[in-house]
Design a protein around this motif. Structure first.
Motif, PDB file in Angstrom:
ATOM      1  N   ARG A  94       0.837  -1.210   0.000  1.00  0.00           N
ATOM      2  CA  ARG A  94       0.000   0.000   0.000  1.00  0.00           C
ATOM      3  C   ARG A  94       0.870   1.256   0.000  1.00  0.00           C
ATOM      4  NH1 ARG A  94      -3.037  -0.836   4.327  1.00  0.00           N
ATOM      5  NH2 ARG A  94      -4.941  -1.507   3.231  1.00  0.00           N
ATOM      6  N   VAL A  97       2.386   1.799  -3.488  1.00  0.00           N
ATOM      7  CA  VAL A  97       1.437   2.324  -4.462  1.00  0.00           C
ATOM      8  C   VAL A  97       1.161   3.803  -4.209  1.00  0.00           C
ATOM      9  CG1 VAL A  97      -0.923   2.137  -5.366  1.00  0.00           C
ATOM     10  CG2 VAL A  97       0.389   0.069  -4.854  1.00  0.00           C
ATOM     11  N   ALA A  98       1.168   4.194  -2.941  1.00  0.00           N
ATOM     12  CA  ALA A  98       0.847   5.577  -2.564  1.00  0.00           C
ATOM     13  C   ALA A  98       2.051   6.511  -2.612  1.00  0.00           C
ATOM     14  CB  ALA A  98       0.234   5.603  -1.166  1.00  0.00           C
ATOM     15  N   PRO A 101       1.234   9.972  -4.593  1.00  0.00           N
ATOM     16  CA  PRO A 101       0.279  10.777  -3.823  1.00  0.00           C
ATOM     17  C   PRO A 101       0.858  11.327  -2.521  1.00  0.00           C
ATOM     18  CG  PRO A 101      -0.836   8.873  -4.717  1.00  0.00           C
ATOM     19  CD  PRO A 101       0.625   8.700  -5.027  1.00  0.00           C
ATOM     20  N   ALA A 111      -4.768   9.026   0.233  1.00  0.00           N
ATOM     21  CA  ALA A 111      -3.714   8.229  -0.398  1.00  0.00           C
ATOM     22  C   ALA A 111      -3.954   6.736  -0.169  1.00  0.00           C
ATOM     23  CB  ALA A 111      -2.351   8.634   0.149  1.00  0.00           C
ATOM     24  N   ARG A 114      -6.852   5.557  -2.377  1.00  0.00           N
ATOM     25  CA  ARG A 114      -6.437   5.469  -3.780  1.00  0.00           C
ATOM     26  C   ARG A 114      -5.587   4.223  -4.001  1.00  0.00           C
ATOM     27  NH1 ARG A 114      -7.539   6.027  -9.021  1.00  0.00           N
ATOM     28  NH2 ARG A 114      -5.759   6.715 -10.270  1.00  0.00           N
ATOM     29  N   ALA A 115      -4.690   3.925  -3.077  1.00  0.00           N
ATOM     30  CA  ALA A 115      -3.847   2.733  -3.196  1.00  0.00           C
ATOM     31  C   ALA A 115      -4.698   1.472  -3.201  1.00  0.00           C
ATOM     32  CB  ALA A 115      -2.830   2.692  -2.064  1.00  0.00           C
ATOM     33  N   LEU A 118      -6.572   1.049  -6.495  1.00  0.00           N
ATOM     34  CA  LEU A 118      -5.734   0.599  -7.608  1.00  0.00           C
ATOM     35  C   LEU A 118      -5.297  -0.846  -7.445  1.00  0.00           C
ATOM     36  CD1 LEU A 118      -3.735   3.859  -8.164  1.00  0.00           C
ATOM     37  CD2 LEU A 118      -5.203   2.741  -9.830  1.00  0.00           C
ATOM     38  N   ALA A 148       0.154  -0.330 -10.737  1.00  0.00           N
ATOM     39  CA  ALA A 148      -0.733   0.406  -9.831  1.00  0.00           C
ATOM     40  C   ALA A 148      -0.051   1.674  -9.323  1.00  0.00           C
ATOM     41  CB  ALA A 148      -1.151  -0.484  -8.665  1.00  0.00           C
ATOM     42  N   ARG A 149       1.223   1.571  -8.966  1.00  0.00           N
ATOM     43  CA  ARG A 149       1.950   2.737  -8.473  1.00  0.00           C
ATOM     44  C   ARG A 149       2.049   3.820  -9.540  1.00  0.00           C
ATOM     45  NH1 ARG A 149       8.044   2.035  -6.362  1.00  0.00           N
ATOM     46  NH2 ARG A 149       8.327   1.584  -8.584  1.00  0.00           N
ATOM     47  N   ALA A 152      -1.143   5.864  -9.706  1.00  0.00           N
ATOM     48  CA  ALA A 152      -1.684   6.343  -8.438  1.00  0.00           C
ATOM     49  C   ALA A 152      -2.181   7.779  -8.486  1.00  0.00           C
ATOM     50  CB  ALA A 152      -0.654   6.174  -7.325  1.00  0.00           C
ATOM     51  N   ASP A 154      -3.179   9.328 -11.079  1.00  0.00           N
ATOM     52  CA  ASP A 154      -4.005   9.455 -12.284  1.00  0.00           C
ATOM     53  C   ASP A 154      -3.312  10.281 -13.370  1.00  0.00           C
ATOM     54  OD1 ASP A 154      -6.195   8.887 -13.830  1.00  0.00           O
ATOM     55  OD2 ASP A 154      -7.365  10.595 -13.112  1.00  0.00           O
TER      56      ASP A 154
END
Length: 370
Positions: A94, A97-98, A101, A111, A114-115, A118, A148-149, A152, A154
């Motif tokens: 997590r 991925v964040a 952000p 954050a 969002r993680a 995704l 995914a990262r 993150a 967008d």
């Protein structure tokens, strides 16, 4: 969305990684850069987010000259995925991925949400994987985390450098499928570097074939690159079996389908025999009143029987399939035709070996140079 105007990279020792490259990538398109080792694919990619500084030319991302932007801020607004993923081993999935952000000073709850969103999007249940560490995941799972990262914050643009090259062929194909699904849903603008022509034509909306020094030899649709290579270099890159590869990148066109001998499910054996004989074949397809495929009545059911006995029709594909899918089904069931169906299993027509070959020959549409 991405425009390269006469971009070059020359190193202090005089070696030229990229000579003079101009390339335009439409918004929402996935463009695959392919070519032999040392042709400048990765250098080109890294010049877009200024991990490598170009020595000439201009690069625009959504109309903005990247050379005039702050490089740190530029990179935070562009997703970047590499072959070895580059996850931080001391952070949870997590937290990895964040990363962006967090750098953008999103609050913790936003954050985190969002993680988790995704992770779910790339097929990793956050309740299972979010609190794990990279060493606890397989190579394919880590690659999903890398994607995914990159998504993150967008970003409108994704740069991907051999992202699936470090995993085995089975996992690679699954990752490609997953990424195609994501791209269909998200519509990002993607520059994708690969040395694998099969991967390039499978994923790319357009394919850019580079020779040494970033020399752009052809930039076109996968079908055009495979069907009409611009020169001998491109022909060698795409391989002698490019005709077979074209099957995989050519979607079924309803205009190429043939009508099949057809009867309703309440038809008699005589009806089925008549339409089969008129078509010069030994069987008929059976549909219901809504034109949905019910099955087929083969020749041994049309002779010496009073009741129409219908067999399941296994040789069928959805209209979104490729010619390769249709050909594979045809071979798997040793069928003379493959039924093509819409979302409601309504019969649109059939592909035969002859019509499939004709469809492949008509598939090449050489686009105008960009």
């Amino acid at each position: 969305m991405i425009v390269l105007e006469h971009v070059g990279k020359q190193y202090p020792d005089g070696s030229v990684a990229v000579g003079d490259l101009s390339l335009t990538i439409p918004r929402g398109a996935l463009v695959a850069l392919v070519g032999p080792s040392g042709c400048g694919k990765s250098t080109t990619l890294k010049m877009v987010n200024r991990l490598i500084e170009p020595t000439s030319g201009r690069i625009l991302v959504d109309g903005e000259d990247v050379l005039k932007a702050d490089p740190v801020e530029l990179r935070r607004g562009i997703g970047y995925v590499i072959q070895q993923v580059g996850l931080f081993p001391h952070q949870t999935i997590r937290e990895n991925v964040a990363t962006v952000p967090t750098l953008l000073r999103w609050n913790r709850s936003r954050a985190r949400a969002r993680a988790d969103e995704l992770l779910d999007l790339v097929g990793l249940d956050p309740s299972t994987y979010a609190d794990r560490y990279p060493h606890q995941l397989s190579g394919g799972q880590r690659q999903r985390v890398g994607v995914a990262r990159a998504l993150a914050a967008d970003p409108p643009v994704l740069l991907m450098d051999e992202p699936f090259g470090a995993v085995d062929p089975i996992v690679r194909e699954r990752l490609q499928d997953e990424f195609l699904r994501l791209q269909h849903d998200l519509g990002k603008t993607v520059m994708f570097v690969t040395h694998d022509i099969d991967e390039a034509v499978r994923l790319g909306d357009r394919v850019a074939v580079l020779a040494g020094g970033g020399d752009l030899r052809q930039y076109d649709s996968p079908a055009a690159v495979l069907g009409k290579p611009a020169d001998d270099f491109v022909a060698e890159c795409v391989g002698a079996d490019r005709g077979l590869r074209r099957l995989a990148v050519t979607p079924i066109d309803v205009a190429d389908l043939e009508d099949a001998p057809l009867v309703r499910e309440d038809a008699t054996v005589a009806d089925a025999r008549r339409v089969a004989e008129e078509a010069g074949v030994s069987s008929a397809l059976v549909v219901d009143d809504a034109e949905r495929l019910v099955g087929w009545a083969p020749s041994d059911h049309l002779e010496g029987s009073s009741d129409l006995r219908v067999r399941p029709m296994k040789a069928s594909v959805h209209r979104s399939a490729t010619l390769k899918d249709a050909w594979s089904v045809m071979l798997r069931y040793d069928a003379g035709w493959v039924a093509v169906l819409d979302d409601d299993r309504r019969l649109l027509g059939v592909l035969t070996p002859d019509s499939l070959h004709a469809a492949l020959r008509r598939s090449v549409r050489v686009t105008e140079p960009v």
